[in-house]
Design an enzyme around this catalytic site. Sequence first.
Site, PDB file in Angstrom:
ATOM      1  N   ASP A 346     -33.660 -15.016 -27.692  1.00  0.00           N
ATOM      2  CA  ASP A 346     -33.242 -14.809 -26.312  1.00  0.00           C
ATOM      3  C   ASP A 346     -34.002 -15.736 -25.366  1.00  0.00           C
ATOM      4  O   ASP A 346     -35.204 -15.986 -25.553  1.00  0.00           O
ATOM      5  CB  ASP A 346     -33.498 -13.339 -25.939  1.00  0.00           C
ATOM      6  CG  ASP A 346     -32.946 -12.982 -24.584  1.00  0.00           C
ATOM      7  OD1 ASP A 346     -31.723 -13.120 -24.396  1.00  0.00           O
ATOM      8  OD2 ASP A 346     -33.729 -12.576 -23.709  1.00  0.00           O
ATOM      9  N   GLU A 375     -30.723 -19.197 -27.762  1.00  0.00           N
ATOM     10  CA  GLU A 375     -29.867 -19.026 -26.589  1.00  0.00           C
ATOM     11  C   GLU A 375     -30.176 -20.148 -25.601  1.00  0.00           C
ATOM     12  O   GLU A 375     -31.142 -20.090 -24.845  1.00  0.00           O
ATOM     13  CB  GLU A 375     -30.094 -17.662 -25.915  1.00  0.00           C
ATOM     14  CG  GLU A 375     -29.131 -17.449 -24.749  1.00  0.00           C
ATOM     15  CD  GLU A 375     -29.555 -16.348 -23.795  1.00  0.00           C
ATOM     16  OE1 GLU A 375     -28.723 -15.945 -22.963  1.00  0.00           O
ATOM     17  OE2 GLU A 375     -30.713 -15.901 -23.867  1.00  0.00           O
ATOM     18  N   ASP A 442     -23.075 -11.059 -22.302  1.00  0.00           N
ATOM     19  CA  ASP A 442     -23.493 -11.740 -21.078  1.00  0.00           C
ATOM     20  C   ASP A 442     -22.333 -12.339 -20.287  1.00  0.00           C
ATOM     21  O   ASP A 442     -22.560 -12.991 -19.261  1.00  0.00           O
ATOM     22  CB  ASP A 442     -24.469 -12.876 -21.422  1.00  0.00           C
ATOM     23  CG  ASP A 442     -25.858 -12.373 -21.776  1.00  0.00           C
ATOM     24  OD1 ASP A 442     -26.268 -11.340 -21.225  1.00  0.00           O
ATOM     25  OD2 ASP A 442     -26.526 -13.011 -22.609  1.00  0.00           O
TER      26      ASP A 442
END
Length: 584
Positions: A346, A375, A442
């Site tokens: 992340d 990410e 997201d």
Amino acid sequence: MNKDAIFHRPESEYAYLYTNEKVHIRIQVTRGDILSAELVYGDPYIWKKIEGKEGQYWKSNVSKMHKTLFTTTSDYFEVEVTVPTKRMDYLFILTSVDGKKVILTDQGVFEYKKKLLNQKYAAFRLPYFHESDRFKSPEWVKDTVWYQIFPERFANGDESNDPAGVKAWNPKEKPERQDFYGGDLQGVIDHLDHLTELGVNGIYFTPLFKAASNHKYDTEDYLEIDPSFGNKVLFKKLVDAAHDRGIKIMLDAVFNHIGDTSSQWLDVLKHQEASKFANWFHVNSWPATYTPTDDFENAENVTYDTFAFTPHMPKLNTSNPEVQDYLLKITEYWIREFDIDAWRLDVADEVDHTFWKKFRMTCDSIKKDFYILGEVWHSAQPWLVGDEFSAVMNYAYTDAIKDGLITKKITLNQMVSNINTQLTLYRKQTNQLMFNVLDSHDTPRILTVAKNNKELMKLVEVFTYLQPGVPCIYYGDEFAMTGDMDPDCRRCMPWSEDLQDANMFSFFKQLVAFRHNYAQVLSDSSVVWKRVDNRRGIVKFERGELKAIFNIGKQPVSFTEDNVVFSNLVEDNSVLQYGFVIYK
């Protein structure tokens, strides 16, 4: 000839070792400027005497380069070569459309002279083909269709571990940011048959570790499964059951920041500058504090660095050796003890490269074919040279697809240009592993982006599954779930048949099976664009033996082949609006 636009860089995505023997070379030139490109290459140390004369010349080979990808401004020529001695000098011969010839060297562009080639003047060099430096790709990933699960909303298999204030499972309800519905690991185990029927062979879990929120990106304890999801015994049972079905497991590692209920941060709040964890964070001025706002996710006057402006996620100082040791032990623990197959990282671009290199070495030392997914929403070359990540979440690539085919923010020509730009940023083996997501926890759901046009959604899904990289289904897309930006995209999974779209589920099963059947072709072959027609809304391209036509325009598009592999909205060899056909 626009000499200023000619570009090549050795030891990069323009010149790299593809296998232990094969080298890929790429050069960039102005669009429509160069008629042909040739690579002159050979061992740096092999010279031949000139018969009847003094002196010697460099013994070289010449290979024609092939024009492959293009953007609105550039053409790219590529070639695959090998040198038995595993070292190589090379130069380029470029011929413009008006017949002018030049030689590209490591020192720039020169007018063509044979002598420059014979003496390999200022040649580019790959000093040695080091296998240890080659970007390596886990082979199993190329054959994987991923399925993303947001655990709190997938299925409630054990009501006894529901958190306080849990709401009734309701797929029709739009969730608020702090709602809980009781999804857990038992719910995933209970529905593994669903994933097997769908055909997916990889599960990507958003965070499972103990945390206060429903999304769990505010980690409290990295070494414990959140009690509302289950425990480590249950997680091991899930991993083993998934592996028995041929399904790989990827966990989400949140190492950029930690939760404000973690023991480390609570100690900082209690002891402030005197805390033994004071240097674990980026506190800019003491005391560590903030001013709350009406929005739980944002604060003002924060005196420490955080993820975004969220005071509940203080940023970790990953350059601190103590923090590094702590996080790397966590990394090792879940691989060694639970046999996970991949980490998704992340906010990966906000963590220092030094740490990620150590992270990569830790993973590789335990499991050689481990997959590391970062990410990163933008160009990611610094992380993708072989010593950090295997791939990144390919939002830049899939955003181009959505912007061209759905929202029409850009033309189809610009869409293809953007796609090709992404492909030329990386090595081929990197592109093979990129994580192609059309939606996620997201982003708005793809069907919502398509304004509930299910046929358009199908077209975009197939277009994406034909691209280099590996596809991922966000839970519920197979049942035509909708949802706007988070938290709306995180609704409860509809397990009642009356809330499921059986036609969409059947489509996804066919799509996943198609991807598995042609995984090697779609991994190894190049993308060859055959027709891009903005006016009529047509895109046609080839991947190896496969040919594909996509039509977002109002007029039908005819084709003549009979060997159809996969299609939708096709009548009498005509592709209707929002239809597609894949054929051989």
